[in-house]
Scaffold this motif. Structure first.
Motif, short mmCIF file in Angstrom:
data_model
loop_
_atom_site.label_atom_id
_atom_site.label_comp_id
_atom_site.label_asym_id
_atom_site.label_seq_id
_atom_site.Cartn_x
_atom_site.Cartn_y
_atom_site.Cartn_z
N GLY A 138 1.55 -2.86 -2.97
CA GLY A 138 1.25 -3.98 -2.10
C GLY A 138 2.30 -5.07 -2.18
N GLN A 180 -1.44 -7.74 0.01
CA GLN A 180 -2.64 -7.97 -0.75
C GLN A 180 -3.05 -9.44 -0.68
OE1 GLN A 180 -4.33 -5.54 -1.91
NE2 GLN A 180 -2.80 -3.90 -1.79
N ALA A 225 -5.72 -4.83 -11.40
CA ALA A 225 -4.76 -3.75 -11.20
C ALA A 225 -3.56 -3.92 -12.12
CB ALA A 225 -4.30 -3.70 -9.74
N ASP A 257 -6.47 -10.24 -11.26
CA ASP A 257 -6.18 -8.97 -10.60
C ASP A 257 -6.18 -7.87 -11.66
OD1 ASP A 257 -5.26 -6.80 -9.19
OD2 ASP A 257 -3.70 -7.90 -8.12
N ASP A 308 4.79 2.67 -4.71
CA ASP A 308 4.56 3.89 -5.47
C ASP A 308 5.91 4.48 -5.88
OD1 ASP A 308 1.84 3.63 -5.18
OD2 ASP A 308 1.77 4.82 -3.34
N THR A 354 5.04 0.83 -9.15
CA THR A 354 3.68 0.69 -9.66
C THR A 354 3.48 1.60 -10.86
OG1 THR A 354 2.88 2.43 -8.17
CG2 THR A 354 2.78 0.17 -7.36
N LYS A 355 2.41 1.31 -11.61
CA LYS A 355 1.92 2.17 -12.70
C LYS A 355 2.94 2.38 -13.82
CE LYS A 355 -1.14 4.57 -9.50
NZ LYS A 355 -1.52 5.86 -8.88
N ASN A 384 1.73 -3.59 -12.17
CA ASN A 384 0.59 -3.52 -11.26
C ASN A 384 0.42 -2.06 -10.83
OD1 ASN A 384 -1.14 -3.87 -8.75
ND2 ASN A 384 -0.97 -5.98 -9.48
N ASP A 385 -0.82 -1.61 -10.82
CA ASP A 385 -1.10 -0.22 -10.48
C ASP A 385 -1.32 0.00 -9.00
OD1 ASP A 385 -1.00 0.37 -13.16
OD2 ASP A 385 -3.16 0.23 -13.47
N ARG A 386 -1.35 -1.07 -8.21
CA ARG A 386 -1.69 -0.97 -6.79
C ARG A 386 -0.50 -1.38 -5.94
NH1 ARG A 386 -5.80 -4.43 -6.72
NH2 ARG A 386 -4.37 -6.13 -6.25
#
Length: 409
Positions: A216, A401, A48, A46, A241, A172-173, A212-214
């Protein structure tokens, strides 16, 4: 790799004698009718996840060098066999013992390859092992056979650190620092979509980073054989987010369990949850579970403070993947069966039985207490009432996901 996250693994019974047959039939039918199979794929590739990206690029070098070695060795083998075939040479082959040039090459090439791989490995370790000071901190506790996730930097207004059972919420991120330990035997924390796996060991706390950047919902599992329900020891990672994550954590911090209306099913369930039923030997749920904002402060079982918002039961054995969640008819049957006789449907579960049957405690069979079906439904009603505000429902609108339909909850 695809995992069926709701496959039931019935262990058979822990009771002996003829009385168990009707119970098995009833609970077996209940679980089968309540089954809602959901498949969710897992991916160690993955991209992400920055963790997975780093491992992937290091792996590219390792794979490329392996291919070069394979081609080189194969070429040397076939060249030698072809050139020195017996039908082409009558004289004994020339000996190369003492050929310094060849011996230097045979030693130098592997040494260079090993040094290159070592440098790449150390570089990746230097990137992945340190956890930034600003990383979100989550403490992970593994026990037979469930998970608890605590947020040490978030203190509840009702007292104590905010925790959640079997569902880990992360932003995330940004890097997330997981401090992992075990309360009994060695377990393995592995959610491939957010990073590699780590051992959860008793009396040992190890911190590492995932990300993880996404946004889910991702699947996590125990990757270390840890007992009878190792395969049933699952959890969900819900990556949100930053704004949604902050909203959810703020709601968890301010949360206090709602006070049930007098005379309601929730009120009756609250009394049973806190006090049990001494006349029938039914122990209280509060002895093992915590509910934020109430006297229940048990640590032997998962935190149930936000159970009504959660969509998994029994450490991921079942999932209530509908907007109705545990009020859905099939999901309600699953919850009822779980409360009534957890050890029957999950091997090795230490939760007491409430149908009067025996269950195992520290190697000994112990007779459980008794609650009527109506009383069990009252406890279930109380658990369903333990919900975060709608704006803090971390499942709502979050894509699962790897699910076949790629839908949201």
């Amino acid at each position: 790799m695809t995992l069926n996250t709701t496959t039931h693994r019935n262990s058979g019974t822990r009771r002996r004698g003829r009385r168990v047959l009707p119970t098995l039939a009833i609970l077996g039918a209940t679980l089968l009718t309540g089954c809602q199979p959901v498949t969710q794929s897992l991916s160690i590739g993955d991209m992400a996840s920055a963790y997975n990206r780093e491992i992937w690029w290091m792996s590219i070098w390792a794979i490329a060098l392996s291919i070069i070695i394979f081609i080189g060795v194969s070429y040397a083998l076939f060249y030698t066999v072809q050139k020195f075939r017996e039908d082409r040479h009558d004289a004994p082959p020339a000996q190369f013992h003492g050929n310094n040039k060849l011996e230097t090459i045979l030693v130098a090439v592997p040494v260079v390859i090993v040094i290159l791989l070592s440098v790449l490995t150390v570089k990746s370790m230097a990137v992945l092992n340190p956890t930034p000071n600003q990383a979100t901190k989550i403490d992970v506790l593994a026990k037979q056979f469930w998970w608890n996730f605590a947020y040490p930097e978030v203190t509840s207004d009702a007292g104590g650190v905010v925790t959640n059972g079997n569902e880990m919420i992360m932003p995330t991120k940004e890097a997330v620092a997981l401090t992992i330990t075990s309360g009994d035997v060695i377990h393995g924390f592995w959610a491939p979509n957010i990073g590699g796996q780590r051992a959860a060991m008793p009396s040992v706390k190890k911190t590492w980073q995932v990300d993880n950047d996404r946004a889910g919902v991702y699947q996590g599992n125990c990757s270390q054989l840890c007992g009878a329900s190792h395969a049933n020891m699952r959890y969900k990672v819900i990556a949100l987010d930053q704004d949604r994550y902050n909203t959810t954590l703020a709601a968890m911090k301010a949360y206090r369990a709602p006070e049930p209306a007098p005379g309601s099913a929730e009120a009756r369930g609250y009394t049973l949850f806190m006090q049990g039923k001494a006349s029938t030997g039914a122990t209280s749920c509060a002895a093992c579970h915590r509910v934020q904002g109430t006297p229940a402060a048990g640590v032997q079982g998962p935190d149930l403070s936000f159970f009504g918002t959660r969509r998994t039961l029994g450490a991921g054995m079942w999932e209530a993947m509908t907007d109705a969640q545990w009020t859905d008819a099939k999901a309600a049957e699953e919850l009822h069966a779980w409360i009534k006789h957890s050890p029957l449907v999950k091997p090795g579960s230490l939760m007491p039985t409430y149908d009067g049957s025996e269950y195992m405690v520290k190697g000994k069979m112990v007779k459980g207490g008794t609650l009527t079906d109506a009383e069990i439904d009252d406890i279930a009603a109380y658990l369903r009432s333990l919900k975060l505000p709608e704006e803090a429902d971390y499942w709502k609108g979050t894509p699962v996901q790897g699910a076949p339909n790629g839908g949201t909850q």
